[in-house]
Design an enzyme around this catalytic site. Structure first.
Site, PDB file in Angstrom:
ATOM      1  N   ARG A  21      61.151   5.756  20.830  1.00  0.00           N
ATOM      2  CA  ARG A  21      60.211   4.998  19.997  1.00  0.00           C
ATOM      3  C   ARG A  21      59.677   5.850  18.854  1.00  0.00           C
ATOM      4  O   ARG A  21      58.510   5.734  18.476  1.00  0.00           O
ATOM      5  CB  ARG A  21      59.021   4.474  20.814  1.00  0.00           C
ATOM      6  CG  ARG A  21      59.384   3.549  21.921  1.00  0.00           C
ATOM      7  CD  ARG A  21      59.175   2.104  21.498  1.00  0.00           C
ATOM      8  NE  ARG A  21      59.634   1.219  22.545  1.00  0.00           N
ATOM      9  CZ  ARG A  21      58.840   0.422  23.248  1.00  0.00           C
ATOM     10  NH1 ARG A  21      57.554   0.390  22.997  1.00  0.00           N
ATOM     11  NH2 ARG A  21      59.340  -0.344  24.184  1.00  0.00           N
ATOM     12  N   ARG A  25      54.346   2.463  15.776  1.00  0.00           N
ATOM     13  CA  ARG A  25      52.956   2.308  15.346  1.00  0.00           C
ATOM     14  C   ARG A  25      52.159   3.589  15.181  1.00  0.00           C
ATOM     15  O   ARG A  25      51.107   3.580  14.551  1.00  0.00           O
ATOM     16  CB  ARG A  25      52.221   1.382  16.331  1.00  0.00           C
ATOM     17  CG  ARG A  25      52.609  -0.052  16.148  1.00  0.00           C
ATOM     18  CD  ARG A  25      52.299  -0.850  17.367  1.00  0.00           C
ATOM     19  NE  ARG A  25      53.107  -0.395  18.480  1.00  0.00           N
ATOM     20  CZ  ARG A  25      53.125  -0.972  19.678  1.00  0.00           C
ATOM     21  NH1 ARG A  25      52.359  -1.994  19.923  1.00  0.00           N
ATOM     22  NH2 ARG A  25      53.892  -0.501  20.618  1.00  0.00           N
ATOM     23  N   ARG A  34      54.007  -2.982   8.625  1.00  0.00           N
ATOM     24  CA  ARG A  34      53.639  -4.045   9.581  1.00  0.00           C
ATOM     25  C   ARG A  34      52.536  -4.947   9.056  1.00  0.00           C
ATOM     26  O   ARG A  34      52.333  -6.033   9.576  1.00  0.00           O
ATOM     27  CB  ARG A  34      53.237  -3.441  10.928  1.00  0.00           C
ATOM     28  CG  ARG A  34      54.387  -3.082  11.825  1.00  0.00           C
ATOM     29  CD  ARG A  34      55.045  -4.308  12.469  1.00  0.00           C
ATOM     30  NE  ARG A  34      54.403  -4.648  13.739  1.00  0.00           N
ATOM     31  CZ  ARG A  34      53.750  -5.771  13.970  1.00  0.00           C
ATOM     32  NH1 ARG A  34      53.618  -6.671  13.015  1.00  0.00           N
ATOM     33  NH2 ARG A  34      53.216  -6.005  15.150  1.00  0.00           N
ATOM     34  N   ASP A  70      65.357  -4.035  19.282  1.00  0.00           N
ATOM     35  CA  ASP A  70      64.743  -4.125  20.609  1.00  0.00           C
ATOM     36  C   ASP A  70      65.781  -4.549  21.630  1.00  0.00           C
ATOM     37  O   ASP A  70      66.737  -5.247  21.299  1.00  0.00           O
ATOM     38  CB  ASP A  70      63.581  -5.127  20.611  1.00  0.00           C
ATOM     39  CG  ASP A  70      62.670  -4.878  21.816  1.00  0.00           C
ATOM     40  OD1 ASP A  70      61.800  -4.000  21.734  1.00  0.00           O
ATOM     41  OD2 ASP A  70      62.881  -5.518  22.858  1.00  0.00           O
ATOM     42  N   TYR A 151      63.382  -8.655  32.961  1.00  0.00           N
ATOM     43  CA  TYR A 151      62.590  -9.325  31.920  1.00  0.00           C
ATOM     44  C   TYR A 151      62.840 -10.808  31.898  1.00  0.00           C
ATOM     45  O   TYR A 151      61.923 -11.614  31.752  1.00  0.00           O
ATOM     46  CB  TYR A 151      62.892  -8.730  30.533  1.00  0.00           C
ATOM     47  CG  TYR A 151      61.954  -7.613  30.195  1.00  0.00           C
ATOM     48  CD1 TYR A 151      60.665  -7.889  29.746  1.00  0.00           C
ATOM     49  CD2 TYR A 151      62.326  -6.294  30.358  1.00  0.00           C
ATOM     50  CE1 TYR A 151      59.778  -6.862  29.466  1.00  0.00           C
ATOM     51  CE2 TYR A 151      61.457  -5.268  30.088  1.00  0.00           C
ATOM     52  CZ  TYR A 151      60.184  -5.557  29.636  1.00  0.00           C
ATOM     53  OH  TYR A 151      59.305  -4.551  29.373  1.00  0.00           O
TER      54      TYR A 151
END
Ligand code: CP3
Length: 343
Positions: A21, A25, A34, A70, A151
């Site tokens: 990652r 963010r 974003r 993703d 998931y």
């Protein structure tokens, strides 16, 4: 290239470093994009995904660039509607029956619309191939069948894996059918990523650590093996990541992965004594360690590096993805420490 040398157990220099990652963010330049674009727009618009993938390389000079995307867009392209909410990704129609499994279909690997295909990641990889320097690895990735099935069955982001584990015992046929479908699509998907320019791919079996050895052997490892065998047929090395999986490490070593990526729960030398020679290791600083002051981050990184000094198949990474609130200075401290390291 340091990264590929380590994958082949032939690295005689300092270990290569990247972090899971690494785009995201904690970076101000990511947060700025974003403000204008949603996460899905960033992932599925190749020019934006290229920009986001390259942000950490520009700022820190990592040894690998991982394509920005993703793991859940593949099942979405197989017919499972997905939404990214404030709390994380949610499948609107979770898989609950054999009929739901049979409603899934192979994706159109070249359709740029993410709901139909996964062409955006392939186009992003092709563009990145031209921009990533020759000494830096370009990485693709996918979720492993067990983790993606979890998931799909859970529907949302729950760490317990409650529904998935019940389904394994209540409806094993349904679960295996789902895993088989995912395996087929994931193998082809990763092979297409290599063809589009990825030097290597990481298979995220993040949730497999929820399993005991016998269940891992039945529900996760055979599918990892099949996917990784398809990757191996392209000639590219592969990385397998499991969170919470030290008890599975001996089995993971038989998955066919070139490199095993482990979390912080087991010291690297112990892991090395379990997997022996020839299989690379990646990891394993706790992402929370980056909340210490930079001097302490340097010490911790140095102690991880020292623990596998001289190992020819080692890649520095965290034990899981970097957390959104992480100070940028901590990442600078990592890169400086690794770059100054002499084996
Ligand atoms: O490593 C990278 O930099 C490449 C990009 C990448 C993302 N997700 C971007 C992302 C990769 C390799 C993933 C893998 C992934 N996605 C996994 C496996 C590894 C892991 O961390 O366990 C899983 C389980 C997912 C599913 C997923 N996507 C979750 C659970 C979430 C929500 C949690 C969170 O961190 O917000 C996402 C969203 C997501 N994927 C973000 C990013 C940068 C945050 C999106 C944003 O709001 O900007």
């Amino acid at each position: 290239m340091l990264f590929l040398d380590a994958c082949r157990f032939q690295n005689h220099s300092r270990p290569p470093a990247w972090i899971m990652r690494q785009a995201g963010r904690y970076l101000p330049e990511y947060r700025q994009l974003r403000e204008t674009y949603s996460f899905v727009e960033l992932c599925t618009t190749p020019e934006l995904a290229v920009e986001v993938s390259l942000q950490p390389l520009r700022r820190f000079g990592f040894d690998a660039v991982i394509v920005f995307y993703d793991i859940l867009f593949l099942p979405e392209a197989m017919g499972a509607p997905l939404e990214f909410t404030e709390e994380g990704p949610v499948f609107k129609r979770p898989v609950r029956s054999l009929a739901d499994v049979d409603g899934l279909h192979p994706p159109d690997l070249h359709a740029l619309d993410p709901r139909k295909g996964t062409g955006a990641i392939l186009e992003t990889l092709r563009r990145l191939r031209a921009d990533v320097p020759p000494d830096t690895a370009l990485l693709g990735f996918a979720g492993a069948p067990f983790t993606v099935a979890a998931y799909l069955i859970e529907g949302g982001f729950k760490r317990s894996g409650d529904r998935m584990k019940r389904a394994m015992y209540e409806e094993p046929r349904t679960v295996h059918r789902l895993l088989e479908q995912l395996t087929e699509c994931t193998g082809e998907y990763l092979a297409a990523q290599v063809e589009a320019g990825a030097d290597s791919v990481q298979l995220f079996d993040t949730w497999a650590g929820l399993l005991g050895p016998a269940d891992y052997h039945e529900f996760a490892q055979p599918y990892e093996r099949a996917v990784l065998a398809r990757v191996a047929s392209t000639g590219a090395p592969s990385i397998l990541y499991v969170n919470g999986g030290p008890h599975l490490l001996g089995e993971m070593a038989l998955s066919g992965a070139s490199v095993l990526s482990i979390d912080w729960r087991m010291p690297l030398p112990t892991a090395r004594s379990i997997v022996k020679e020839r299989v690379g290791l990646q990891g394993n600083l706790d992402p929370y360690a980056l909340f210490a002051p930079p001097a302490q981050v340097r010490t911790q990184v140095a102690s991880v590096l020292e623990s596998l000094r001289g190992d020819r198949g080692y890649v520095f990474n965290l034990g899981h993805g970097i957390l959104p609130e992480t100070p940028v200075e901590s990442v600078e401290a990592i890169v400086e420490t690794v770059r100054a390291w002499r084996p």
